[in-house]
Design a protein around this motif. Structure first.
Motif, PDB file in Angstrom:
ATOM      1  N   LEU A  83      39.833  29.101  14.625  1.00 55.48           N
ATOM      2  CA  LEU A  83      40.834  30.013  15.202  1.00 55.48           C
ATOM      3  C   LEU A  83      42.026  30.184  14.267  1.00 55.48           C
ATOM      4  N   ALA A  84      42.460  29.091  13.638  1.00 57.06           N
ATOM      5  CA  ALA A  84      43.586  29.172  12.712  1.00 57.06           C
ATOM      6  C   ALA A  84      43.226  30.012  11.499  1.00 57.06           C
ATOM      7  N   ASP A  85      42.005  29.840  10.995  1.00 51.76           N
ATOM      8  CA  ASP A  85      41.570  30.619   9.840  1.00 51.76           C
ATOM      9  C   ASP A  85      41.512  32.100  10.183  1.00 51.76           C
ATOM     10  N   ARG A  86      41.011  32.427  11.363  1.00 54.83           N
ATOM     11  CA  ARG A  86      40.927  33.834  11.774  1.00 54.83           C
ATOM     12  C   ARG A  86      42.309  34.444  11.990  1.00 54.83           C
ATOM     13  N   SER A  87      43.277  33.637  12.381  1.00 53.38           N
ATOM     14  CA  SER A  87      44.618  34.169  12.644  1.00 53.38           C
ATOM     15  C   SER A  87      45.338  34.574  11.362  1.00 53.38           C
ATOM     16  N   GLY A  88      45.005  33.912  10.242  1.00 54.05           N
ATOM     17  CA  GLY A  88      45.685  34.178   8.984  1.00 54.05           C
ATOM     18  C   GLY A  88      47.074  33.569   8.897  1.00 54.05           C
ATOM     19  N   LEU A  89      47.476  32.806   9.911  1.00 55.92           N
ATOM     20  CA  LEU A  89      48.809  32.217   9.937  1.00 55.92           C
ATOM     21  C   LEU A  89      48.816  30.861   9.244  1.00 55.92           C
TER      22      LEU A  89
END
Length: 218
Positions: free
Chosen positions: A85-91
């Motif tokens: 999820l963090a990787d997909r968020s780009g944040l």
């Protein structure tokens, strides 16, 4: 729509220094999959478990499956889901509310040198003494423990067995077939062997056995 294992991402959760870890299949849930389809994913991916993630409006629901069935909770699966999820968020820092095992809790992941450091509240841990049947079936498979074993509950129960040293921990090599049969009979996820904590509170541990049989070092 079927749970296609080709859509799964394999995450090595809880690695150290970029090595080791527990391979976990992560599927961004895209349909009303059956339990049978979900159980098939870890088999096809060659992992002990898979996590199915449904994310919406700053919240993410997680479901965990092995080849045997659904788990109420899974630490490695939760860490792996947070990383995806963090990787997909780009944040650089990702925060969300997770829902799994009938409770909601905060999750956080920070991007560090091509990987993610993920944290979440595992919830309460309950302990009880081992039964005579548990001791009779499990303890003969290991060297004499350094203290009384206990059974801990975080989702599914597992037996905690203290050992005297790191060398002894590394040398443990039980009959995995016998251990799996014992865990299946007793309803245990597996055995978590840990060294006696040092004065600084440091310990080493290994998770061994359970359905399906697995071995990890942390």
């Amino acid at each position: 729509m079927t749970a296609d294992p080709r859509r799964a991402l394999i995450v090595r959760a809880c690695s150290r220094g970029g090595a080791g870890g527990s391979p976990t299949a992560v599927v961004l849930d895209g349909g009303p999959f059956t339990a049978e389809e979900r159980r098939a994913v870890p088999v096809a991916c060659g992992t002990s478990h898979a996590v199915f993630v449904s994310a919406r409006d700053g919240r993410a629901s997680l479901r965990f499956f092995t080849a045997k069935g659904e788990l109420p909770a899974c630490g490695h699966g939760t860490v792996a889901a947070l990383a995806v999820l963090a990787d997909r968020s780009g944040l650089p820092e990702y925060r969300t509310t997770l829902h799994a095992g009938g409770r909601s809790f905060a999750g956080r992941a920070v991007r560090r040198a091509g990987a993610f450091e993920a944290r979440f509240d595992p919830g309460p841990v309950t302990l009880r003494e081992t039964t005579a049947s548990e001791r009779d079936l499990v303890l003969p498979l290991f060297p004499a423990p350094a203290g009384p074993p206990v059974v801990a509950f975080v989702g599914r129960p597992r037996m905690l067995i203290p050992v005297p040293s790191r060398a002894g921990l590394a040398a443990v090599s039980p009959d995995l077939g016998r251990l799996r049969r014992a865990c299946d009979r007793l309803g245990l996820l597996g055995c978590y062997l840990n060294t006696v904590p040092t004065a600084e509170g440091r310990t080493a541990a290994r998770m061994i056995g359970g359905p399906p049989c697995r071995r990890s070092v942390r």
